[in-house]
Design an enzyme around this catalytic site. Sequence first.
Site, PDB file in Angstrom:
ATOM      1  CB  SER A 136      -3.913 -45.917   2.814  1.00 55.56           C
ATOM      2  OG  SER A 136      -4.672 -46.008   3.997  1.00 55.56           O
ATOM      3  CE1 TYR A 149      -7.620 -41.827   1.237  1.00 57.17           C
ATOM      4  CE2 TYR A 149      -7.784 -43.449   3.004  1.00 57.17           C
ATOM      5  CZ  TYR A 149      -7.022 -42.575   2.250  1.00 57.17           C
ATOM      6  OH  TYR A 149      -5.675 -42.453   2.487  1.00 57.17           O
TER       7      TYR A 149
END
Length: 223
Positions: A136, A149
């Site tokens: 990501s 995250y």
Amino acid sequence: MKTILITGAGSGLGAELAKRWAKEGHRMVIVGRTKEKLTSVCQHIEKENATCLSYQCDITNPDDLAQLTKKLKEDDLNIDLLVNNAGIGTFGSLEELTISDIHHVIDTNVKGTIFTTQAFLPILKERNGRIMNIISTAGLKGKKHETVYVASKYAVRGFTESLWKELEGTGVNATAVYMGGMDTPFWSHSNHISDPTRLKSASEKARQIIEEDKGQKEIFIDR
Ligand SMILES: NC(=O)c1ccc[n+]([C@@H]2O[C@H](COP(=O)([O-])OP(=O)(O)OC[C@H]3O[C@@H](n4cnc5c(N)ncnc54)[C@H](OP(=O)(O)O)[C@@H]3O)[C@@H](O)[C@H]2O)c1
């Protein structure tokens, strides 16, 4: 034709990658915890006369992964490409996150990716196979209210970059994939993004990833 295994392919990006690679003639092996989701993706793929096999497996559980590799051997399935895609997010200020939220994200994104890779390395080494880790842009820069995250995705980035070195000369290589937001069920348990429908579709990101993929070490769809 390659045999491609994707974790977390019952929805979102994993499902879209599976559909696109199947269309290109590859045999798909899809993995996740929810049988109904996997069955529905396989039905879609089989309607287009491609091959899709699904296996229930929780990637945070090494016993499940051992069962999975055993079943694949019994079914005479070798894997050419392992896509570590399964992942979850938890968002909000660090003080708001529960201990259980933190464990869940690290267990899934970090340990799940590591356990899966470890379980599949012997199989991949037999075939000069490849690993693709879906990271990501959260693996490239820090973000407010995404501490855990982001930490999990930096960990997967470090893991992937270390695999480059450790796997030199083994015939196996690894690719890190970096992309930004997608409109998927990933966001359904959080208000972190007010309108996920404004994000790009997982189908479009899957198209970009497959188009960019030439077996290189890094794929940047967004930065
Ligand atoms: N959506 C975004 O904006 C975005 C942006 C950048 C990167 N990503 C990354 O892209 C990847 C795919 O996310 P997505 O957006 O497609 O979300 P998604 O639709 O929620 O897909 C994630 C899949 O992972 C599976 N999964 C979760 N925990 C699992 C476990 N322990 N074992 C096996 N499977 C598990 C889930 O299925 P079950 O619950 O049935 O197991 C689900 O189908 C993730 O790594 C995510 O971090 C997402």
